[in-house]
Design a protein around this motif. Structure first.
Motif, PDB file in Angstrom:
ATOM      1  N   LEU A 141       0.829  -1.198   0.000  1.00 24.63           N
ATOM      2  CA  LEU A 141       0.000   0.000   0.000  1.00 24.63           C
ATOM      3  C   LEU A 141       0.869   1.256   0.000  1.00 24.63           C
ATOM      4  CD1 LEU A 141      -2.699  -0.996   2.652  1.00 24.63           C
ATOM      5  CD2 LEU A 141      -2.951  -0.994   0.169  1.00 24.63           C
ATOM      6  N   LYS A 199      -7.649   2.990   6.024  1.00 30.03           N
ATOM      7  CA  LYS A 199      -6.814   1.876   6.473  1.00 30.03           C
ATOM      8  C   LYS A 199      -6.627   0.794   5.408  1.00 30.03           C
ATOM      9  CE  LYS A 199     -10.621  -0.521   8.836  1.00 30.03           C
ATOM     10  NZ  LYS A 199     -11.092  -1.023  10.161  1.00 30.03           N
ATOM     11  N   LYS A 200      -7.557   0.704   4.462  1.00 31.68           N
ATOM     12  CA  LYS A 200      -7.451  -0.321   3.420  1.00 31.68           C
ATOM     13  C   LYS A 200      -6.736   0.186   2.168  1.00 31.68           C
ATOM     14  CE  LYS A 200     -11.552  -2.926   4.834  1.00 31.68           C
ATOM     15  NZ  LYS A 200     -12.886  -3.459   4.414  1.00 31.68           N
ATOM     16  N   THR A 201      -6.536   1.498   2.077  1.00 33.15           N
ATOM     17  CA  THR A 201      -5.932   2.061   0.869  1.00 33.15           C
ATOM     18  C   THR A 201      -4.554   2.665   1.101  1.00 33.15           C
ATOM     19  OG1 THR A 201      -7.175   4.098   1.285  1.00 33.15           O
ATOM     20  CG2 THR A 201      -8.129   2.532  -0.268  1.00 33.15           C
ATOM     21  N   GLN A 239      -0.929   2.783   3.889  1.00 30.24           N
ATOM     22  CA  GLN A 239      -0.185   2.400   5.080  1.00 30.24           C
ATOM     23  C   GLN A 239      -0.013   3.672   5.899  1.00 30.24           C
ATOM     24  OE1 GLN A 239       3.523   0.434   4.319  1.00 30.24           O
ATOM     25  NE2 GLN A 239       4.242   0.690   6.415  1.00 30.24           N
ATOM     26  N   SER A 261      -3.273   0.182  14.493  1.00 31.98           N
ATOM     27  CA  SER A 261      -4.714   0.193  14.722  1.00 31.98           C
ATOM     28  C   SER A 261      -5.013   0.998  15.952  1.00 31.98           C
ATOM     29  CB  SER A 261      -5.220  -1.249  14.912  1.00 31.98           C
ATOM     30  OG  SER A 261      -6.544  -1.248  15.391  1.00 31.98           O
TER      31      SER A 261
END
Length: 499
Positions: free
Chosen positions: A3, A24-26, A28, A166
């Motif tokens: 990422l 968070k998914k696209t 770092q 996280s």
């Protein structure tokens, strides 16, 4: 597929949560609390994008502009997005206009901000902000999250600048998020302390007066499973030696002359909460034995009672001096020392974490400005330079009191070095609680005398002006000098000479 990297520079916990949840998914993601930390990361690794939150600035933005210039030089290919209030400082406005830096000025909601950031990071894609993201943003804005300037939830708001995998790992109210520091050494200590806080173990905090031991103790309690139970602070150094045991263990009626009724000690009153024993070094040998028994077995008896109780509270022990020399001098029991030293954490004095001074000063200025209803629109660089130079023997507590005094004397919304106390400007430093530390600056005696005379005269003029409601005519009469002489002296000392 790896990422792309995104650094978020902010001290706003609400924005942190929304960015982490949305990207968070696209990306770092890495969070920094200062531009200094961001610059260090850019110097060490390749970064794709940086989002810099520069709202709530109390200065004119010159220092931030300089750091942005350093970041752009270190990472010329990195995409930078600047977030400011609608009224942006001119120097930052100029930088965004003269570079490829993108600029988001003000936003109505967190959902709108996410939309704006998305359009900057993904200009060729159709942007859709999901209903869940908008709902989270709306909840975050009303659930007690605070902007950097809001001190209703914590005295020092933001986390140290570290990479967060996280938000669940550290928690919204974790120690590393609420004890603000740019010191690498302090960050490592806080990370270890946060782990210890989750377990039922006795913690020892060593640090000078005013360094933040009491505040850290409260954070330990707040992030532990005991957060909903009482937190009790016992200032051992403030109690007469013969009353310390009664304060800790309690007593029964008739145990001693003034014991007219039964009294529960702090260990019973705290229940399953936390008890802070501050200035543990003042305890006598017999009290140390009883404390060691409480730590090891939990058992104790109130004074005058044969009934054994079991302590259920968690203990945090603090001292403003290292205990090892006391052991060597025969003033502190070795077995208690080794029991406490197993989880010992050193709280650095402010002079050893200079990078924290400016951030803390800005926080205190905002806090005192609101508390005393005195507007502060700008802080002169010389004011901050004087704070940075002074070694702060009283640490954070001294800094807070100095800022309070400066804000009270602030005029025209500008904090100047003249608002600082004379000993700060002259570099005259009082003693620390560690006799091995010598902080006074060596200087020529004649220069010191000249400085003292000048600062004393300036303070007399300031006090007279204040008492006479800033009437120069009445002030001159009070001081026994002419109005022209008063004007010249005010001009000499850089005081406001406008009517």
């Amino acid at each position: 597929m790896e990422l792309p990297t995104l650094i978020l520079v902010t001290r706003d916990t609400v924005i942190q949560q929304q960015i982490l949840a949305h990207f968070k998914k696209t990306f770092q993601l890495s969070i920094c609390s200062s531009l200094e930390d961001c610059y260090e990361q850019c110097s060490e690794q390749d970064i794709d994008s940086i989002l810099v939150d520069l709202r709530f600035l109390l200065s004119g933005g010159h220092q931030e502009d300089h750091l942005l210039d350093m970041i752009q030089s270190a990472a010329p290919d990195t995409e930078i997005i600047l977030l400011t209030e609608e009224e942006c400082p001119e120097i930052l406005e100029r930088r965004t206009a003269c570079s490829s830096m993108m600029h988001i000025k003000g936003f109505a909601s967190e959902a709108e901000l996410l939309l704006e950031i998305d359009s900057c990071l993904n200009p060729e894609e159709k942007i859709v902000v999901t209903q869940s993201a908008m709902l989270n943003a709306s909840l975050g804005a009303t659930s007690g999250g605070s902007a950097p300037g809001n001190k209703s939830t914590t005295k020092r708001s933001a986390a140290a600048g570290t990479t967060h995998e996280s938000t669940e790992n550290t928690g919204e109210h974790g120690i590393t998020r609420r004890f603000e520091t740019n010191s690498h050494e302090m960050k490592l200590m806080l990370n270890e302390l946060e782990i210890a806080a989750q377990h039922d173990v006795t913690v020892l905090l060593i640090g000078e007066t005013g360094a933040g031991k009491t505040y850290l103790s409260r954070l330990i309690h707040d992030v532990s499973p005991r957060r909903n139970e009482p937190f009790l602070n016992v200032a051992c150094g403030a109690l007469p030696n013969d009353l310390i045991e009664s304060e800790l263990f309690g007593h029964v009626r008739g145990a001693f002359t003034s014991a007219h009724a039964d009294k529960d000690g702090k260990f019973l009153a705290a229940g399953r909460g936390t008890v802070l024993l501050d200035e543990i070094d003042v305890l006598g040998p017999e009290q140390q034995v009883k404390l060691l028994r409480v730590i090891e077995t939990g058992e104790f008896e109130p004074i005058g009672s044969n009934k054994t109780h079991v302590n259920q509270a968690r203990l945090v022990v603090a001292s403003n001096m290292d205990l090892q020399p006391l052991v060597e001098q025969g003033k502190f029991r070795p077995d208690l020392y080794y029991r406490l030293n197993m989880l010992k954490f050193d709280v650095l004095p402010l002079r050893r974490r200079k990078s924290d001074i400016i951030v803390l000063a800005n926080d205190f200025v905002h806090q005192m400005s609101l508390k005393h209803n005195i507007p502060v629109d700008r802080i002169d660089e010389e004011f901050m330079e004087a704070l940075h130079t002074y070694p702060w023997p009283g640490n954070v507590r001294e800094l807070e009191n100095v800022i309070r005094r400066s804000v009270i004397y602030c005029r025209e919304g500008i904090l100047r070095k003249e608002n600082l106390p004379s000993h700060i400007l002259m570099g005259l430093v009082g003693p620390t609680n560690d006799p091995s530390v010598v902080l006074n600056h060596k200087q020529n005696d004649s220069e010191r005398l000249g400085d003292q005379v000048a600062v004393t005269e300036k303070e007399l003029i300031e006090q007279a002006l204040f008492k006479n409601n800033y009437s120069r005519t009445n002030t001159a009469k009070t001081l026994g000098i002419s109005r022209v002489t008063l004007y010249n002296k005010m001009k000499k000392y850089g005081m406001n000479t406008k009517k």
